[in-house]
Structure formats: structure tokens, C-alpha cells
Scaffold this active site. Structure first.
Site, PDB file in Angstrom:
ATOM      1  CD  GLU A 122      -2.643   1.395   2.509  1.00 50.21           C
ATOM      2  OE1 GLU A 122      -3.177   2.495   2.741  1.00 50.21           O
ATOM      3  OE2 GLU A 122      -2.765   0.407   3.257  1.00 50.21           O
ATOM      4  CE  LYS A 253      -4.464 -17.516  14.257  1.00 52.04           C
ATOM      5  NZ  LYS A 253      -3.977 -18.648  13.466  1.00 52.04           N
ATOM      6  CG  ASP A 327      -1.150 -16.350  13.027  1.00 50.74           C
ATOM      7  OD1 ASP A 327      -1.718 -15.947  11.985  1.00 50.74           O
ATOM      8  OD2 ASP A 327      -1.474 -17.397  13.610  1.00 50.74           O
ATOM      9  CG  HIS A 418      -3.639   7.823   0.103  1.00 46.58           C
ATOM     10  ND1 HIS A 418      -3.692   8.517   1.284  1.00 46.58           N
ATOM     11  CD2 HIS A 418      -3.578   6.513   0.436  1.00 46.58           C
ATOM     12  CE1 HIS A 418      -3.669   7.664   2.293  1.00 46.58           C
ATOM     13  NE2 HIS A 418      -3.603   6.434   1.814  1.00 46.58           N
TER      14      HIS A 418
END
Length: 428
Positions: A122, A253, A327, A418
């Protein structure tokens, strides 16, 4: 995050380590770190040339860390080295890694100036966090505190009637010492810190909380819980009809209100006081406008049912996790947090960020992979006694990201940044 008296005592004992409490608290108010010279920024800011890339690699080498795997100059390892990290291995996905810093952290575990590797595709993400790191460092750094450290696994037991379930739950509460002993026979690195019980009709949910040392700990708590269930089933006065190792109550998670309240992984808080002049110079806005934006965004977060309210904590955490072999699926819970921005009586900006669910480790899992080890070495976060250090760097990094994005939204730079950094080469 409210914690019980039992947990508070454990946290205090772990933090003080035999030292006077006022000495430990003094670390969080010591301003001597602010007086040290600021190290150089990463060279070649916003340059994509081969020369700039070479200068950055040389810069990292000057920190005492060689990065042949990150730069692709080292031979690819044997497929057998991937065992434990991947099945049906065919190759490596490549995500570009950038460097942020220096980032000054004045924490209980992380103290100093750090250069932080972030893996992302990104555009503008690294630049934004680098700007926030520059702001925090110029202001003296982020003060960070790690409190609770616990990872949960929650088995479920099903009985014929609620009375049996209540009998079972009452019995388990009285077996705490025996359960601790069973864990000690299973692992040298983890220990049982708490057992929660929840009765729902003829169901009993047990929430086992573990301290997992310097590992992220998901596998460790699974193995320990399996051993605990075996111990329980062998000795319980009332047998369940059936049971499951994980009931979906642990919060593993996923973002849950329970984990947000009680903490899962490492719970870390970061704060900083930013002088008005720095806010105006670096972020091109004012403390008042940033406080106004925070208030508006907080109301919006509450109205939309957000668990925690922050700007883009997931961005920094995901990029750090990818770079450092964590993770990545745990971003779903680790990015739950609360950002707060206020104007001080002196007219400066006070900023705080609380992250109750940071699942990070400095040993085991993906930290064994070559590129992850290189990234962790850049921050001196590889190996024993460094997981809480990594967590505090993560909290400071994401606070930097919060300051930068709010500043961009207040100044009108958000879309422009951006447009400038989030696109590739112009089409021809």
C-alpha cells in the site's frame, strides 16, 4: 482495561522484579531520553532509484544487521526449512519491505531509538508512519507500558442437565493447583495464570489463560489445554456427554468484546505529548483541530458499533506482522484499540493509544524464517526476553500512524498524499 486483583498483582510482580515500585514508575516519567541526540533518518526518503535503495541497504548494514535474504542476494533455503511454517510448499510470495525511523520509545521493555521494518504493497503507508515516527521522536518519544500478558484457550463441556454442569464447574475451580502442575509437565515456557468458568444451561465453558513467555503462544496454549482436558476428564466427579478443545470463546483471531475487556496477548498502552509548534510544523494543523477530529471520529466509531475506536491501527500492525514473521491473521484481534487525542492546558497535544490484544512473539512460529529474522534483528527483537519489547515498539509505531493520519485528515493532505505516493509510474 480493568483487571482483577489477582492479575494486577501478577502484573506488578512481573514489572518490578524485586525493585522498588517508585523506581519502576520513574522509568515512565524519566525525561533524560528526550535529551539524547536524534539518530539520522532513513536515507533516500521517498526515492525509488537503485542508488537510494543501495544507500538504505548500506544504512541497515551500518546498524550492524546484514539483510541478504531481504535483498534477495542470499541463496534460497532448502524446502525442508519450511517445515512447521507451510505445507505443500511451492515458493515464496514477495511483499516489499520499507524502513521507518528513527522511532524513539521510552518503554518498560523497549527503550531507545528504533528503525522499524514494514512489509506492505500500500503506497503512502510507510511514508505516513515515518512522518509520525519523526514527530514522536522530535517530541521526545512515546512512553509505553506493557501490562497483562495472557493468551486464552476455551474448551467446552456438555452435560445432561444444568445441575451436572454446575457440579463440574465448582469442582474445576477447586483444582487450580493441580491444573497448574499439569501445565508445568507439558511446557517449560508457559504457565497457567487463570481459569474462568461460564455456565450456559447444560454447557460449561472454561477459559484457560496462559503466560506464554516470548512466544506468540497459540500452539503452546493448544497443547497445554489438551493436557488440561485430559487431566480433567481423568479426575472429574461428573463426566460430560462430549466436549471440544476450543469452543470459540477464546477470541482467537477475531475481534471480541471479551478480549477487548480482559486482554488477549500483550496489552500495551502508549502515550506522548506533542508540542504545538511540532504539530504545526510536521502535521500542518493544530492540536485543537486534531482534538476536534478525534471527537467526531470517536462518535462515529461508537455509532457504527466498533470494538475499540482508532484510525488505521491495522495498517501498521499488519505491515509489522508481515515483515517480522508474526501470525498475520491475528491482526483481526491485535488491531482492536482506542486512540485518544486531547489539548493540554499548555495548548499542546496529548495522544494515547491502548492496544489490549497484541499477539506477538520473538521466538517460534514464523520468526524462524530468514527474512523475519533479519527484520527482527534490525530492532533487536529476535530471541528470548524480547517479545514485550516488540509489543511496545508496535504500540509506538501505531501511535505514530494514528498521529500522521489524523494530521493528514485535518490539514487536507490525506488525498494528496495518496495521489502522490499511492500510485505507480505514470502510464505511457
Amino acid at each position: 482495561m480493568p483487571i482483577s486483583q489477582h492479575h494486577a498483582r501478577n502484573v506488578t510482580d512481573r514489572l518490578v522484579r524485586g525493585r522498588p515500585v517508585d523506581e519502576v514508575v520513574g522509568l515512565l516519567t524519566d525525561t533524560s531520553e528526550e535529551e539524547r541526540p536524534v539518530p539520522p533518518r532513513v536515507p533516500g526518503l521517498r526515492e525509488w532509484s537503485a542508488d537510494a535503495h543501495a544507500r538504505r541497504v548500506e544504512f541497515v548494514a551500518g546498524l550492524g544487521v546484514e539483510i541478504p535474504h531481504l535483498t534477495g542476494t542470499a541463496p534460497r533455503g532448502d524446502a525442508s526449512a519450511m517445515r512447521g511454517s507451510i505445507e505443500n510448499y511451492i515458493g515464496m510470495a514477495q511483499v516489499p519491505v520499507g524502513l521507518v525511523g528513527p522511532l524513539r520509545v521510552n518503554g518498560m521493555h523497549a527503550r531507545g531509538d528504533f528503525y522499524v521494518p514494514l512489509a506492505t504493497s500500500e503506497g503512502a503507508l510507510v511514508a505516513s508512519h515515518d512522518r509520525g515516527a519523526h514527530l514522536l521522536t522530535a517530541a521526545g518519544g512515546a512512553v509505553c507500558l506493557t501490562t497483562t500478558e495472557q493468551v486464552q484457550r476455551a474448551p467446552a463441556f456438555v452435560f445432561e442437565r444444568m445441575g451436572q454442569a454446575a457440579h463440574f464447574a465448582a469442582w474445576v475451580v477447586g483444582e487450580y493447583e493441580a491444573l497448574q502442575a499439569a501445565v508445568s509437565r507439558t511446557t517449560r515456557h508457559g504457565r497457567l495464570t487463570d481459569v474462568g468458568t461460564h455456565i450456559e444451561g447444560n454447557h460449561v465453558y472454561l477459559v484457560f489463560a496462559f503466560h506464554t513467555g516470548d512466544a506468540a503462544g497459540q500452539n503452546m496454549v493448544t497443547f497445554c489445554t489438551a493436557a488440561l482436558c485430559e487431566e480433567i476428564l481423568a479426575r472429574t466427579p461428573v463426566q460430560p456427554r462430549y466436549w471440544f478443545l476450543e469452543s470459540n470463546m477464546s477470541g482467537d483471531k477475531k475481534a471480541t468484546a471479551l478480549s477487548f475487556i480482559q486482554g488477549r496477548g500483550r496489552s500495551v498502552t502508549a502515550e506522548a505529548s506533542i508540542p504545538r509548534a511540532l504539530v504545526e510544523e510536521v502535521l500542518h494543523t493544530t492540536p485543537e483541530r486534531m482534538s476536534d477530529y478525534w471527537r467526531v471520529s470517536f462518535v462515529a466509531g461508537v455509532r457504527t458499533g466498533s470494538i475499540g475506536v482508532n484510525g488505521h491501527v491495522a495498517n501498521g500492525i499488519a505491515a509489522l506482522f508481515l515483515a517480522c514473521g508474526q501470525d498475520v491473521a491475528c491482526v483481526s484481534e491485535a488491531s482492536v484499540g482506542v486512540t485518544r487525542l486531547e489539548v493540554t492546558d499548555e495548548g499542546d497535544l496529548y495522544a494515547a493509544l491502548s492496544l489490549p490484544n497484541l499477539i506477538v512473539g520473538s521466538v517460534g512460529g514464523g520468526t524462524r524464517l530468514p527474512t523475519a529474522q533479519e527484520c527482527l534483528r534490525i530492532m533487536d527483537c529476535l530471541g528470548d526476553d524480547r517479545a514485550s519489547k516488540l509489543a511496545e515498539i508496535c504500540a509506538a509505531l501505531t501511535l505514530a500512524g494514528e498521529l500522521s493520519i489524523v494530521g493528514a485528515l485535518c490539514s487536507g493532505d490525506f488525498a494528496r498524499a495518496h495521489a502522490a505516493l499511492g500510485r505507480g509510474s505514470p502510464a505511457r
